[in-house]
Design a protein around this motif. Structure first.
Motif, mmCIF file in Angstrom:
data_model
loop_
_atom_site.group_PDB
_atom_site.id
_atom_site.type_symbol
_atom_site.label_atom_id
_atom_site.label_comp_id
_atom_site.label_asym_id
_atom_site.label_seq_id
_atom_site.Cartn_x
_atom_site.Cartn_y
_atom_site.Cartn_z
ATOM 1 N N ALA A 97 65.911 25.037 95.460
ATOM 2 C CA ALA A 97 64.734 24.228 95.321
ATOM 3 C C ALA A 97 63.704 24.123 96.137
ATOM 4 N N PHE A 98 63.991 24.738 97.112
ATOM 5 C CA PHE A 98 62.813 25.057 98.248
ATOM 6 C C PHE A 98 61.920 26.195 97.810
ATOM 7 N N SER A 99 62.603 27.053 96.982
ATOM 8 C CA SER A 99 61.663 28.272 96.523
ATOM 9 C C SER A 99 60.765 27.621 95.296
ATOM 10 N N ILE A 100 61.297 26.835 94.708
ATOM 11 C CA ILE A 100 60.430 26.070 93.486
ATOM 12 C C ILE A 100 59.282 25.244 94.097
ATOM 13 N N ARG A 101 59.576 24.343 95.300
ATOM 14 C CA ARG A 101 58.737 23.731 95.671
ATOM 15 C C ARG A 101 57.465 24.599 96.314
ATOM 16 N N ARG A 102 57.959 25.700 96.944
ATOM 17 C CA ARG A 102 56.696 26.779 97.537
ATOM 18 C C ARG A 102 55.968 27.243 96.309
ATOM 19 N N ALA A 103 56.626 27.612 95.178
ATOM 20 C CA ALA A 103 56.069 28.092 94.028
ATOM 21 C C ALA A 103 55.036 27.179 93.523
ATOM 22 N N ILE A 104 55.323 25.890 93.570
ATOM 23 C CA ILE A 104 54.599 25.132 92.929
ATOM 24 C C ILE A 104 53.314 24.739 93.795
ATOM 25 N N ALA A 105 53.517 24.788 95.037
ATOM 26 C CA ALA A 105 52.633 24.291 96.181
ATOM 27 C C ALA A 105 51.460 25.662 96.095
ATOM 28 N N GLU A 106 52.280 26.922 95.955
ATOM 29 C CA GLU A 106 51.279 27.946 96.154
ATOM 30 C C GLU A 106 50.492 28.085 94.617
ATOM 31 N N THR A 107 51.115 27.591 93.333
ATOM 32 C CA THR A 107 50.321 27.846 92.284
ATOM 33 C C THR A 107 49.187 26.845 92.268
ATOM 34 N N LEU A 108 49.464 25.763 92.660
ATOM 35 C CA LEU A 108 48.317 24.614 92.798
ATOM 36 C C LEU A 108 47.359 25.276 93.809
ATOM 37 N N ARG A 109 47.502 25.900 94.832
ATOM 38 C CA ARG A 109 46.591 26.516 95.885
ATOM 39 C C ARG A 109 45.655 27.289 95.134
ATOM 40 N N VAL A 110 46.174 28.237 94.296
ATOM 41 C CA VAL A 110 45.521 29.333 93.781
ATOM 42 C C VAL A 110 44.528 28.447 92.690
ATOM 43 N N CYS A 111 44.936 27.831 91.970
ATOM 44 C CA CYS A 111 44.165 27.180 90.813
ATOM 45 C C CYS A 111 42.745 26.652 91.372
ATOM 46 N N GLY A 112 42.307 26.204 92.389
ATOM 47 C CA GLY A 112 41.246 25.568 92.847
ATOM 48 C C GLY A 112 40.341 26.900 93.158
ATOM 49 N N ALA A 113 40.801 27.877 93.971
ATOM 50 C CA ALA A 113 40.049 29.163 94.130
ATOM 51 C C ALA A 113 39.848 29.785 92.910
ATOM 52 N N LEU A 114 40.663 29.827 91.950
ATOM 53 C CA LEU A 114 40.268 30.808 90.630
ATOM 54 C C LEU A 114 39.490 29.832 89.802
ATOM 55 N N ALA A 115 39.340 28.673 89.862
ATOM 56 C CA ALA A 115 38.351 28.079 88.865
ATOM 57 C C ALA A 115 36.951 28.188 89.629
ATOM 58 N N ASP A 116 36.887 28.119 91.031
ATOM 59 C CA ASP A 116 35.476 28.367 91.801
ATOM 60 C C ASP A 116 35.207 29.978 91.432
ATOM 61 N N SER A 117 36.008 30.772 91.139
ATOM 62 C CA SER A 117 35.656 32.442 91.184
ATOM 63 C C SER A 117 35.059 32.527 89.797
ATOM 64 N N TRP A 118 34.956 31.780 88.512
ATOM 65 C CA TRP A 118 34.586 32.083 87.670
ATOM 66 C C TRP A 118 33.630 31.016 87.192
ATOM 67 N N ASP A 119 33.182 29.840 88.257
ATOM 68 C CA ASP A 119 32.502 28.991 87.575
ATOM 69 C C ASP A 119 30.884 29.224 88.152
ATOM 70 N N PRO A 120 30.102 29.486 87.065
ATOM 71 C CA PRO A 120 28.704 29.896 87.333
ATOM 72 C C PRO A 120 27.984 29.040 88.313
ATOM 73 N N ALA A 121 28.184 27.873 88.643
ATOM 74 C CA ALA A 121 27.615 26.772 89.240
ATOM 75 C C ALA A 121 28.045 26.691 90.888
ATOM 76 N N HIS A 122 29.060 27.570 90.997
ATOM 77 C CA HIS A 122 29.910 27.493 92.264
ATOM 78 C C HIS A 122 29.266 28.538 93.430
ATOM 79 N N PRO A 123 29.001 28.281 94.630
ATOM 80 C CA PRO A 123 28.533 29.269 95.787
ATOM 81 C C PRO A 123 29.172 30.411 95.582
ATOM 82 N N THR A 124 30.578 30.417 95.548
ATOM 83 C CA THR A 124 31.385 31.555 95.569
ATOM 84 C C THR A 124 31.607 32.406 94.272
ATOM 85 N N TYR A 125 30.719 32.047 93.291
ATOM 86 C CA TYR A 125 30.701 33.048 92.157
ATOM 87 C C TYR A 125 30.183 34.275 92.043
ATOM 88 N N THR A 126 30.940 35.154 91.725
ATOM 89 C CA THR A 126 30.563 36.496 91.397
ATOM 90 C C THR A 126 30.510 36.698 90.057
#
Length: 422
Positions: free
Chosen positions: A300-329
């Motif tokens: 269960a701890f591995s699953i909890r870590r997997a959930i947390a890491e997946t959610l962490r990546v989501c925000g950065a991923l959205a920013d990376s392809w949003d033309p309106a975001h300062p980090t967009y390339t």
């Protein structure tokens, strides 16, 4: 036909080794973090060594069946002079947490059994992170590579909805013809712009070659660096690695190289959709957290870590392809295939976190029954929308296996002509 489970694959490998002791050898190359034996079936004789790895990602089920088909081909006399070393399942602990998915008939069924560990618990990627971690599974694989010095390593992967493609750590001419003809015959689209190979040069449709060290490889939201992964280990001996992907459900849009008519609008839409789905999943996670078991050395701890890491990546991923975001390339080649891959990640990534959370609620939090009902309904809607958006069609398991066998065999033959010792 269902996917063979790791237990099925191990039983068949033991039977082959018993039946053909002069040509097959089943060995234990190490043990997992939880003490599960890591098995490798070696078939054939000769001076050349080819290594094939299944189960590096435990939610990708096809590799075991592909290994068994390759073993039977080798026993039939194909590729004389080459020893085929077949790692039956690189992450058996993760595979145990995916039990049930091998028999799933729908996308929802697969996600009801879904588990994918955080990157630092994935044997191929763990050494390739900013803070490298050498899991016992990673060490076992690297030890095998040092011992047998393969001229080619094949690692077998799959995706839920998409097409087929191959990633090469160095160019090996000739692979593309088989990938294309096999995919066409089996009605599998060739994926032409996968986000996994965002900055990898394409040498042919669906074939991508690792860029040089220091060059961008993947979206900046992903922490992995292929140059430090187990994929690069055969280079020390003049070898190459081919990563072969095949879809469970085929979607022709992933092959469409026509320009997207409104790429920036599409990017903004999927960035916002990803943020919204991530917020919904995170809200469910925060509601459930008081009812979940505390962190500890259990699955269960591995699953909890997997959930947390997946959610962490989501925000950065959205920013990376949003033309309106300062980090967009700006992204290369904004074809329909590229925006299809972006949509796939926008739908798939929060769905993974939600599916793993539902498993925790099923297993550890009976007091959260109302929330569990809400979450299951949400996942059901997301799976239906995901499949419908791409008009996805099931690729029969035997076709998935046949395609991986075809492309693996072609990669071994191509590498043999360019890299193998005589």
């Amino acid at each position: 036909m269902n996917y063979p489970t790791p237990a099925d694959v191990t039983r068949t490998a033991k039977a082959l080794a018993t039946r053909h002791p002069d040509r097959c050898r089943l060995t234990t190359i190490g043990h997992s973090r939880r003490g599960t034996p890591l098995r490798m079936l070696s078939v054939g004789r000769g001076p050349r060594h080819a290594l094939v790895v299944a189960g590096a990602h435990p939610n990708e089920y096809v590799g075991g069946g592909t290994l068994l088909a390759l073993a039977h081909r080798a026993l039939a006399g194909e590729h004389p002079g080459t020893v085929w070393h077949l790692v039956l399942c690189l992450d058996p602990d993760g595979a145990r947490l995916n039990e049930g998915g091998h028999h799933a008939a729908t996308l929802l069924d697969q996600y009801r059994h879904f588990f994918r560990p955080a990157p630092d618990e994935q044997p191929e990627w763990a050494p390739a992170l900013p803070r490298p971690r050498y899991l016992p599974e990673s060490r076992a694989l690297l030890d095998v590579i040092r011992r047998i010095r393969p001229y080619v390593q094949i690692t077998l992967h799959s995706t839920d909805i998409g097409g087929t493609f191959a990633q090469l750590t160095r160019d090996v001419p000739g692979l593309d013809r088989t990938l294309t003809t096999s995919a066409e015959r089996l009605s599998i689209p060739v994926e032409n712009a996968p986000l996994d190979a965002l900055h990898w040069p394409a040498t042919a449709p669906g074939v991508f070659v690792l860029p040089p060290p220091g060059a961008p490889e993947r979206p900046t939201a992903f922490p992995e660096n292929a140059h430090h992964s187990t994929w690069l280990a055969p280079h020390a001996y003049g070898g190459v690695t081919a990563v072969i992907e095949v879809p469970v459900w085929a979607a022709p849009r992933f092959a469409d190289l026509t320009p997207d008519p409104a790429p920036e609008q599409r990017l903004r839409h999927w960035a916002e959709r990803l943020r919204a789905h991530t917020h919904t999943t995170r809200t469910h996670y925060e509601r459930a957290r008081p009812h979940l078991p505390p962190p500890g050395p259990d699955p269960a701890f591995s699953i909890r870590r997997a959930i947390a890491e997946t959610l962490r990546v989501c925000g950065a991923l959205a920013d990376s392809w949003d033309p309106a975001h300062p980090t967009y390339t700006p992204l290369p080649d904004l074809t329909r295939a590229r925006t299809a891959s972006i949509e796939g990640f926008a739908r798939r990534t929060p769905l993974r976190a939600a599916a793993m959370l539902l498993r925790l609620l099923d297993e550890h939090a009976p007091a959260t029954a109302p929330q569990r009902t809400e979450l299951e309904a949400l996942i059901t809607r997301w799976c239906a929308a995901y499949s419908a958006s791409f008009t996805a069609t099931w690729v029969p398991v035997d076709h998935q296996i046949e395609h991986q066998v075809n492309v693996t065999t072609a990669a071994v033959e191509a590498a043999e002509g360019h890299l193998a010792p005589s």
